[in-house]
Design a protein around this motif. Structure first.
Motif, short mmCIF file in Angstrom:
data_model
loop_
_atom_site.label_atom_id
_atom_site.label_comp_id
_atom_site.label_asym_id
_atom_site.label_seq_id
_atom_site.Cartn_x
_atom_site.Cartn_y
_atom_site.Cartn_z
N ALA A 154 3.20 6.07 1.24
CA ALA A 154 3.62 5.11 0.39
C ALA A 154 4.20 5.43 -0.96
CB ALA A 154 2.76 3.79 0.17
N ASP A 155 3.25 6.27 -1.64
CA ASP A 155 3.71 6.85 -3.05
C ASP A 155 4.83 7.79 -2.93
OD1 ASP A 155 1.65 5.43 -4.26
OD2 ASP A 155 0.30 6.81 -4.11
N ALA A 156 4.85 8.74 -1.88
CA ALA A 156 5.96 9.81 -1.68
C ALA A 156 7.27 8.76 -1.28
CB ALA A 156 5.59 10.57 -0.51
N LEU A 157 6.98 7.82 -0.54
CA LEU A 157 8.35 7.08 -0.06
C LEU A 157 8.94 6.25 -1.45
CD1 LEU A 157 10.15 5.47 1.87
CD2 LEU A 157 8.46 3.80 2.08
N PHE A 158 8.09 5.84 -2.15
CA PHE A 158 8.38 5.04 -3.40
C PHE A 158 9.10 5.88 -4.49
CE2 PHE A 158 6.60 1.27 -1.80
CZ PHE A 158 7.13 0.39 -2.33
N ALA A 181 13.08 5.72 -5.45
CA ALA A 181 13.33 5.61 -6.87
C ALA A 181 14.51 6.54 -7.30
CB ALA A 181 12.18 5.51 -7.64
N ASP A 182 14.25 7.75 -6.72
CA ASP A 182 15.04 8.84 -7.06
C ASP A 182 16.47 8.36 -6.53
OD1 ASP A 182 13.08 10.40 -8.12
OD2 ASP A 182 12.62 11.66 -6.57
N ALA A 183 16.50 7.96 -5.52
CA ALA A 183 17.72 7.29 -4.97
C ALA A 183 18.43 6.31 -5.63
CB ALA A 183 17.70 7.29 -3.55
N GLY A 184 17.69 5.73 -6.57
CA GLY A 184 17.98 4.35 -7.00
C GLY A 184 17.90 3.20 -6.15
N ILE A 185 17.11 3.36 -5.46
CA ILE A 185 16.79 2.29 -4.39
C ILE A 185 15.74 1.32 -4.67
CG2 ILE A 185 16.53 1.58 -1.81
CD1 ILE A 185 18.20 4.13 -1.31
N GLY A 186 15.55 0.13 -4.89
CA GLY A 186 14.24 -0.57 -5.44
C GLY A 186 13.78 -1.02 -4.28
N ALA A 187 12.43 -1.38 -4.27
CA ALA A 187 11.54 -1.76 -3.23
C ALA A 187 10.42 -2.25 -3.71
CB ALA A 187 11.10 -0.69 -2.17
N THR A 188 9.72 -3.28 -2.82
CA THR A 188 8.55 -3.85 -3.26
C THR A 188 7.49 -3.51 -2.15
OG1 THR A 188 9.77 -5.96 -4.15
CG2 THR A 188 7.41 -6.16 -3.23
N ARG A 189 6.22 -3.32 -2.57
CA ARG A 189 5.26 -2.99 -1.59
C ARG A 189 4.02 -4.05 -1.58
NH1 ARG A 189 1.66 2.36 -2.68
NH2 ARG A 189 0.06 2.17 -1.21
N TYR A 225 -5.83 -3.21 14.77
CA TYR A 225 -6.53 -2.52 15.87
C TYR A 225 -7.55 -1.07 15.28
CZ TYR A 225 -7.37 -0.40 20.43
OH TYR A 225 -7.79 0.21 21.40
N LEU A 226 -6.66 -0.27 14.57
CA LEU A 226 -7.52 0.96 14.08
C LEU A 226 -7.96 0.80 12.48
CD1 LEU A 226 -4.75 3.67 15.41
CD2 LEU A 226 -7.18 2.95 16.34
N ARG A 227 -7.65 -0.25 12.17
CA ARG A 227 -8.25 -0.75 10.76
C ARG A 227 -7.86 0.13 9.62
NH1 ARG A 227 -12.51 -2.11 14.28
NH2 ARG A 227 -12.73 -4.37 14.34
N HIS A 228 -6.70 0.83 9.85
CA HIS A 228 -6.02 1.64 8.89
C HIS A 228 -5.24 0.92 7.68
CE1 HIS A 228 -7.27 5.65 10.57
NE2 HIS A 228 -6.90 4.90 11.62
N ALA A 229 -5.31 1.33 6.32
CA ALA A 229 -4.92 0.74 5.30
C ALA A 229 -3.35 1.10 5.54
CB ALA A 229 -5.25 1.25 4.07
N ASN A 230 -2.33 0.13 5.25
CA ASN A 230 -0.89 0.36 5.40
C ASN A 230 -0.23 -0.50 4.14
OD1 ASN A 230 -1.03 1.39 8.13
ND2 ASN A 230 -1.31 -0.65 8.74
N ALA A 231 0.82 -0.07 3.88
CA ALA A 231 1.67 -0.70 2.84
C ALA A 231 3.03 -1.32 3.68
CB ALA A 231 2.10 0.53 1.96
N THR A 232 3.23 -2.59 3.39
CA THR A 232 4.35 -3.24 3.76
C THR A 232 5.26 -3.09 2.76
OG1 THR A 232 3.10 -4.73 5.33
CG2 THR A 232 5.29 -5.25 4.69
N VAL A 233 6.69 -2.63 3.22
CA VAL A 233 7.65 -2.29 2.09
C VAL A 233 8.99 -3.04 2.53
CG1 VAL A 233 8.96 -0.50 1.15
CG2 VAL A 233 6.93 0.10 1.81
N PHE A 234 9.36 -3.65 1.30
CA PHE A 234 10.50 -4.68 1.55
C PHE A 234 11.59 -4.00 0.76
CE2 PHE A 234 6.99 -7.33 1.80
CZ PHE A 234 7.11 -8.27 2.99
#
Length: 80
Positions: free
Chosen positions: A13-17, A21-29, A36-45
């Motif tokens: 998620a951090d690398a994605l944001f 940002a470098d491309a000038g694209i805004g997003a919400t996390r 199932y596997l109980r891993h932490a995720n980030a939902t990005v809009f």
């Protein structure tokens, strides 16, 4: 205008944001976790103009890798 929903692993998620940002694209996390596997995720809009959709999807593909996980053997736990 298009709205992209992406569920990515927290470790990407951090690398994605930064890339968005470098491309000038805004997003919400929004934090989420896999059931199932109980891993932490980030939902990005991501709200993106249609002419930049391919660029946005390319950033997602390059930044967020696919991973294969071994699922726990739940049948063995239940039978014990």
């Amino acid at each position: 205008m298009k709205l992209v929903f992406a569920v990515v692993q927290n470790r990407d998620a951090d690398a994605l944001f930064r890339r968005l940002a470098d491309a000038g694209i805004g997003a919400t996390r929004i934090g989420s976790s896999g059931g199932y596997l109980r891993h932490a995720n980030a939902t990005v809009f991501i709200g993106i103009e249609e002419v930049r959709l391919a660029e946005c999807l390319s950033i997602l593909r390059e930044t967020c890798g696919r991973r294969v996980h071994q699922a726990p053997n739940l049948a063995a736990e239940i039978g014990d």
